[in-house]
Enzyme design. Structure first.
Site, short mmCIF file in Angstrom:
data_model
loop_
_atom_site.label_atom_id
_atom_site.label_comp_id
_atom_site.label_asym_id
_atom_site.label_seq_id
_atom_site.Cartn_x
_atom_site.Cartn_y
_atom_site.Cartn_z
N LYS A 172 0.78 -1.12 0.18
CA LYS A 172 0.15 0.06 -0.13
C LYS A 172 0.89 1.09 -0.01
CE LYS A 172 -2.78 2.97 2.97
NZ LYS A 172 -3.43 3.22 4.33
N GLY A 224 -7.69 9.28 10.00
CA GLY A 224 -7.75 9.35 11.40
C GLY A 224 -8.58 10.25 12.02
N ALA A 270 -9.25 5.55 4.41
CA ALA A 270 -9.22 6.67 5.28
C ALA A 270 -10.35 7.49 5.55
CB ALA A 270 -7.88 7.63 5.03
N ASN A 297 -8.83 1.78 9.98
CA ASN A 297 -8.09 1.48 11.08
C ASN A 297 -8.67 2.22 12.38
OD1 ASN A 297 -4.51 0.88 11.74
ND2 ASN A 297 -6.33 0.88 13.15
N THR A 298 -8.64 3.63 12.38
CA THR A 298 -8.87 4.20 13.53
C THR A 298 -10.50 3.83 13.86
OG1 THR A 298 -7.31 5.79 13.04
CG2 THR A 298 -8.61 6.35 14.65
#
Lengths: 66, 269
Positions: free
Chosen positions: B111, B172, B198, B220-221
């Site tokens: 990535k 994030g 994201a 992710n976050t």
């Protein structure tokens, strides 16, 4: 001789190889990758790859990230 | 339903990346968890088959007996997707990918992300293009984090990137998909998988990405920083499935005014 390992100075005996360094760091058998002066050194060459005074070595592993 | 309207439904293409077909369209990161145990449980609950990792220096003072991330997220079970997070130049990104390939025994799926500035972590697209070109020449299979510009997305595809991953909002931030129109345009023009990477904050954001026709979402976050990451991982799995099904079902057209759902005929008043 002195080499830079992950940005820090480290004293190693003359003729030390990457395998020597990995053992000294207690990282034997771990999943990691090594770069010397910005060139990858494949795992198969770690036992024979001799380090030189002033070499910049990076030892990296996988950590959490997104 | 008539044959004609059936034909207009979107095609249910399976998600194929670098020659491998995946059942799950949710890709997850491994950062920001409390510990490796929580990471493992959350990823399990998410149903993800592709998992991102970062490449960093081994800590000289580290306890050598500490478990390694790849012991918990085993490359035998998951497709490991190393990222170039933290790189601000093409050179650093290419170096990171080469280290990752060595780390993962020649696994060449990466990535690529080249960041532009710390405040927004917005991608630096000029450096991204330079890095993508070099990595593709070197045999890497590049999934690329990029801005939501449809023209740049197409250019990355034409260069040979195997998946286009525009941001929904800054990394994030949890702000959700900020420009649905652009994401939709990118999807419409692409012949490689498009994944929103994201910006997702909660389940409905992931659903929106999938309703727009995205092939998947990487996050992710949103999971790691939820109060209960394992519950949120499960919510995201369901949200991705719901969004995909809704996209395939073909939503009703939006109308400006009401249209009664109960018949007018037969009223007794």
């Amino acid at each position: 001789m002195q080499v830079q390992v992950n940005g820090d100075a480290m004293e190693l005996p003359a003729g030390a190889t990457i395998a020597t360094l990995i053992d000294k760091m207690a990282l034997g058998g771990k999943r990691l990758a090594v770069e010397v002066n910005e060139d990858i050194v494949p795992r198969s060459r770690h036992p024979e790859f001799t380090l030189n005074d002033g070499d910049r070595v990076e030892v990296v592993h996988a950590i959490g990230g997104g | 339903m008539t044959e004609t309207s059936k034909l207009q439904l979107p095609e249910d293409r399976s998600l194929e990346i670098a020659g491998r077909v995946y059942q799950s369209r949710l890709l997850v990161g491994t950062g920001k968890y409390r510990d490796l145990m929580e990471t493992g449980h959350a990823i399990e609950a998410s149903g993800a088959e592709i998992v991102t990792v970062a490449v960093r220096r081994t800590n000289l003072g580290q306890n050598p007996d500490e478990p390694n991330l790849l012991d918990v997220i085993s490359p035998e079970r998951y497709t490991i997707l190393p990222n170039t997070a933290g790189c601000y130049t093409a050179k650093d990104a290419v170096r990171t990918c080469k280290l990752a390939r060595e780390l993962l025994n020649g696994h060449d799926l990466v990535k690529l992300e080249v960041l532009g500035e710390e405040k927004t972590l917005y991608p630096n697209m000029t450096e991204t293009l330079v890095a993508a070109e070099e990595l593709i020449r070197d045999g890497f299979k590049v999934m690329v984090y990029c801005s939501d510009d449809p023209l740049l997305a197409k250019r990355l595809e034409e260069m040979g990137c195997i998946a286009i991953m525009p941001l929904g909002a800054p990394i994030g931030s949890g702000l959700g998909i900020q420009n649905r129109y652009n994401i939709r345009l990118i999807v419409e023009n692409a012949s490689v998988p498009v994944l929103v990477d994201a910006g997702v904050g909660t389940a409905s954001d992931a659903t929106i990405a999938m309703e727009l026709g995205c092939d998947g979402v990487l996050m992710n976050t949103a999971i790691a920083q939820a109060k209960d990451p394992i519950k949120m991982a499960n919510a995201m799995r369901l949200a991705i499935e719901a969004g995909r099904e809704a996209y395939l079902a073909g939503r009703m057209p939006k109308k400006l005014y009401a249209s009664a759902s109960s018949p007018i005929d037969g009223t007794f008043f």
